[in-house]
Design a protein around this motif. Structure first.
Motif, PDB file in Angstrom:
ATOM      1  N   LEU A   1       0.833  -1.207   0.000  1.00  0.00           N
ATOM      2  CA  LEU A   1       0.000   0.000   0.000  1.00  0.00           C
ATOM      3  C   LEU A   1       0.870   1.261   0.000  1.00  0.00           C
ATOM      4  O   LEU A   1       0.627   2.202  -0.762  1.00  0.00           O
ATOM      5  N   VAL A   2       1.892   1.281   0.843  1.00  0.00           N
ATOM      6  CA  VAL A   2       2.776   2.449   0.933  1.00  0.00           C
ATOM      7  C   VAL A   2       3.510   2.676  -0.384  1.00  0.00           C
ATOM      8  O   VAL A   2       3.590   3.808  -0.872  1.00  0.00           O
ATOM      9  N   LEU A   3       4.026   1.623  -0.976  1.00  0.00           N
ATOM     10  CA  LEU A   3       4.772   1.780  -2.225  1.00  0.00           C
ATOM     11  C   LEU A   3       3.871   2.200  -3.383  1.00  0.00           C
ATOM     12  O   LEU A   3       4.272   2.995  -4.242  1.00  0.00           O
ATOM     13  N   ALA A   4       2.628   1.711  -3.405  1.00  0.00           N
ATOM     14  CA  ALA A   4       1.665   2.147  -4.424  1.00  0.00           C
ATOM     15  C   ALA A   4       1.346   3.626  -4.234  1.00  0.00           C
ATOM     16  O   ALA A   4       1.306   4.404  -5.198  1.00  0.00           O
ATOM     17  N   TRP A   5       1.133   4.031  -2.987  1.00  0.00           N
ATOM     18  CA  TRP A   5       0.844   5.434  -2.671  1.00  0.00           C
ATOM     19  C   TRP A   5       2.014   6.314  -3.100  1.00  0.00           C
ATOM     20  O   TRP A   5       1.816   7.390  -3.676  1.00  0.00           O
ATOM     21  N   CYS A   6       3.238   5.856  -2.837  1.00  0.00           N
ATOM     22  CA  CYS A   6       4.438   6.607  -3.221  1.00  0.00           C
ATOM     23  C   CYS A   6       4.479   6.830  -4.728  1.00  0.00           C
ATOM     24  O   CYS A   6       4.756   7.940  -5.196  1.00  0.00           O
ATOM     25  N   GLU A   7       4.197   5.798  -5.487  1.00  0.00           N
ATOM     26  CA  GLU A   7       4.221   5.915  -6.939  1.00  0.00           C
ATOM     27  C   GLU A   7       3.182   6.917  -7.438  1.00  0.00           C
ATOM     28  O   GLU A   7       3.468   7.746  -8.300  1.00  0.00           O
ATOM     29  N   ILE A   8       1.995   6.869  -6.864  1.00  0.00           N
ATOM     30  CA  ILE A   8       0.904   7.765  -7.265  1.00  0.00           C
ATOM     31  C   ILE A   8       1.237   9.223  -6.945  1.00  0.00           C
ATOM     32  O   ILE A   8       0.913  10.131  -7.714  1.00  0.00           O
ATOM     33  N   HIS A   9       1.899   9.450  -5.827  1.00  0.00           N
ATOM     34  CA  HIS A   9       2.116  10.815  -5.320  1.00  0.00           C
ATOM     35  C   HIS A   9       3.581  11.264  -5.369  1.00  0.00           C
ATOM     36  O   HIS A   9       3.973  12.196  -4.660  1.00  0.00           O
ATOM     37  N   ARG A  10       4.386  10.629  -6.223  1.00  0.00           N
ATOM     38  CA  ARG A  10       5.822  10.932  -6.285  1.00  0.00           C
ATOM     39  C   ARG A  10       6.098  12.432  -6.496  1.00  0.00           C
ATOM     40  O   ARG A  10       6.963  13.011  -5.834  1.00  0.00           O
ATOM     41  N   ASP A  11       5.402  13.070  -7.408  1.00  0.00           N
ATOM     42  CA  ASP A  11       5.650  14.493  -7.680  1.00  0.00           C
ATOM     43  C   ASP A  11       5.354  15.351  -6.453  1.00  0.00           C
ATOM     44  O   ASP A  11       6.126  16.260  -6.122  1.00  0.00           O
ATOM     45  N   GLU A  12       4.246  15.069  -5.781  1.00  0.00           N
ATOM     46  CA  GLU A  12       3.888  15.822  -4.569  1.00  0.00           C
ATOM     47  C   GLU A  12       4.908  15.569  -3.459  1.00  0.00           C
ATOM     48  O   GLU A  12       5.266  16.491  -2.714  1.00  0.00           O
ATOM     49  N   LEU A  13       5.364  14.336  -3.342  1.00  0.00           N
ATOM     50  CA  LEU A  13       6.367  14.004  -2.332  1.00  0.00           C
ATOM     51  C   LEU A  13       7.669  14.751  -2.591  1.00  0.00           C
ATOM     52  O   LEU A  13       8.295  15.270  -1.660  1.00  0.00           O
ATOM     53  N   MET A  14       8.091  14.813  -3.842  1.00  0.00           N
ATOM     54  CA  MET A  14       9.323  15.532  -4.173  1.00  0.00           C
ATOM     55  C   MET A  14       9.177  17.027  -3.905  1.00  0.00           C
ATOM     56  O   MET A  14      10.122  17.661  -3.418  1.00  0.00           O
ATOM     57  N   LYS A  15       8.022  17.585  -4.188  1.00  0.00           N
ATOM     58  CA  LYS A  15       7.790  19.007  -3.885  1.00  0.00           C
ATOM     59  C   LYS A  15       7.879  19.231  -2.376  1.00  0.00           C
ATOM     60  O   LYS A  15       8.515  20.181  -1.923  1.00  0.00           O
ATOM     61  N   ASN A  16       7.263  18.354  -1.594  1.00  0.00           N
ATOM     62  CA  ASN A  16       7.348  18.467  -0.134  1.00  0.00           C
ATOM     63  C   ASN A  16       8.798  18.340   0.330  1.00  0.00           C
ATOM     64  O   ASN A  16       9.236  19.057   1.222  1.00  0.00           O
ATOM     65  N   TRP A  17       9.549  17.404  -0.262  1.00  0.00           N
ATOM     66  CA  TRP A  17      10.953  17.216   0.123  1.00  0.00           C
ATOM     67  C   TRP A  17      11.742  18.498  -0.140  1.00  0.00           C
ATOM     68  O   TRP A  17      12.512  18.953   0.716  1.00  0.00           O
ATOM     69  N   GLU A  18      11.563  19.085  -1.305  1.00  0.00           N
ATOM     70  CA  GLU A  18      12.264  20.320  -1.646  1.00  0.00           C
ATOM     71  C   GLU A  18      11.870  21.452  -0.705  1.00  0.00           C
ATOM     72  O   GLU A  18      12.719  22.233  -0.275  1.00  0.00           O
ATOM     73  N   ASN A  19      10.593  21.540  -0.356  1.00  0.00           N
ATOM     74  CA  ASN A  19      10.139  22.550   0.602  1.00  0.00           C
ATOM     75  C   ASN A  19      10.731  22.301   1.987  1.00  0.00           C
ATOM     76  O   ASN A  19      11.115  23.243   2.684  1.00  0.00           O
ATOM     77  N   ALA A  20      10.799  21.041   2.397  1.00  0.00           N
ATOM     78  CA  ALA A  20      11.317  20.703   3.723  1.00  0.00           C
ATOM     79  C   ALA A  20      12.786  21.103   3.856  1.00  0.00           C
ATOM     80  O   ALA A  20      13.206  21.618   4.896  1.00  0.00           O
ATOM     81  N   ILE A  21      13.558  20.888   2.809  1.00  0.00           N
ATOM     82  CA  ILE A  21      14.979  21.269   2.830  1.00  0.00           C
ATOM     83  C   ILE A  21      15.124  22.772   3.029  1.00  0.00           C
ATOM     84  O   ILE A  21      16.036  23.233   3.701  1.00  0.00           O
ATOM     85  N   LYS A  22      14.195  23.544   2.473  1.00  0.00           N
ATOM     86  CA  LYS A  22      14.229  25.007   2.572  1.00  0.00           C
ATOM     87  C   LYS A  22      13.477  25.511   3.801  1.00  0.00           C
ATOM     88  O   LYS A  22      13.265  26.715   3.938  1.00  0.00           O
ATOM     89  N   HIS A  23      13.029  24.596   4.669  1.00  0.00           N
ATOM     90  CA  HIS A  23      12.244  24.933   5.864  1.00  0.00           C
ATOM     91  C   HIS A  23      10.949  25.650   5.512  1.00  0.00           C
ATOM     92  O   HIS A  23      10.507  26.540   6.235  1.00  0.00           O
ATOM     93  N   MET A  24      10.369  25.268   4.393  1.00  0.00           N
ATOM     94  CA  MET A  24       9.100  25.844   3.962  1.00  0.00           C
ATOM     95  C   MET A  24       7.967  24.887   4.349  1.00  0.00           C
ATOM     96  O   MET A  24       8.197  23.841   4.945  1.00  0.00           O
ATOM     97  N   SER A  25       6.773  25.223   3.978  1.00  0.00           N
ATOM     98  CA  SER A  25       5.583  24.451   4.330  1.00  0.00           C
ATOM     99  C   SER A  25       5.587  23.068   3.681  1.00  0.00           C
ATOM    100  O   SER A  25       5.887  22.925   2.497  1.00  0.00           O
ATOM    101  N   ILE A  26       5.242  22.059   4.484  1.00  0.00           N
ATOM    102  CA  ILE A  26       5.071  20.689   3.991  1.00  0.00           C
ATOM    103  C   ILE A  26       3.559  20.460   3.918  1.00  0.00           C
ATOM    104  O   ILE A  26       2.864  20.564   4.918  1.00  0.00           O
ATOM    105  N   GLU A  27       3.083  20.139   2.731  1.00  0.00           N
ATOM    106  CA  GLU A  27       1.653  20.005   2.490  1.00  0.00           C
ATOM    107  C   GLU A  27       1.134  18.597   2.734  1.00  0.00           C
ATOM    108  O   GLU A  27       1.859  17.615   2.557  1.00  0.00           O
ATOM    109  N   LYS A  28      -0.125  18.508   3.112  1.00  0.00           N
ATOM    110  CA  LYS A  28      -0.794  17.213   3.228  1.00  0.00           C
ATOM    111  C   LYS A  28      -0.964  16.610   1.828  1.00  0.00           C
ATOM    112  O   LYS A  28      -1.091  17.341   0.854  1.00  0.00           O
ATOM    113  N   ILE A  29      -0.947  15.285   1.750  1.00  0.00           N
ATOM    114  CA  ILE A  29      -1.138  14.584   0.496  1.00  0.00           C
ATOM    115  C   ILE A  29      -2.308  13.618   0.679  1.00  0.00           C
ATOM    116  O   ILE A  29      -2.428  12.983   1.722  1.00  0.00           O
TER     117      ILE A  29
END
Length: 86
Positions: free
Chosen positions: A54-82
């Motif tokens: 389930l987790v790996l399927a979810w990751c595949e579906i939301h990869r772009d959103e996860l990467m955006k959150n990762w980039e925001n997290a590195i910059k100490h910006m807002s991490i969004e719900k998915i």
């Protein structure tokens, strides 16, 4: 560490300014894993088979959103719900 999604008893979390590679944390019961976002593979930890799928399927579906959150997290910006897996 913000919870960015929850589904079927699984919590998905992401830290601000976490170590590379780009990843998220997942928890289910007493189990914890780290999942590489780009590869959709487990870096560390163990999950029951059904919940891991389930987790790996979810990751595949939301990869772009996860990467955006990762980039925001590195910059100490807002991490969004998915959206959860339905």
């Amino acid at each position: 560490m913000p919870v960015i999604s929850e589904f079927y008893g699984i919590k998905i979390l992401m830290y601000w300014n976490d170590h590379m590679p780009a990843h998220f944390h997942a928890e289910y019961g007493g189990h914890k894993i780290l999942v590489d976002i780009k590869n959709g593979s487990v870096i560390k930890g163990v999950f029951p088979s059904k919940q891991l799928k389930l987790v790996l399927a979810w990751c595949e579906i939301h990869r772009d959103e996860l990467m955006k959150n990762w980039e925001n997290a590195i910059k100490h910006m807002s991490i969004e719900k998915i959206a959860p897996l339905m």
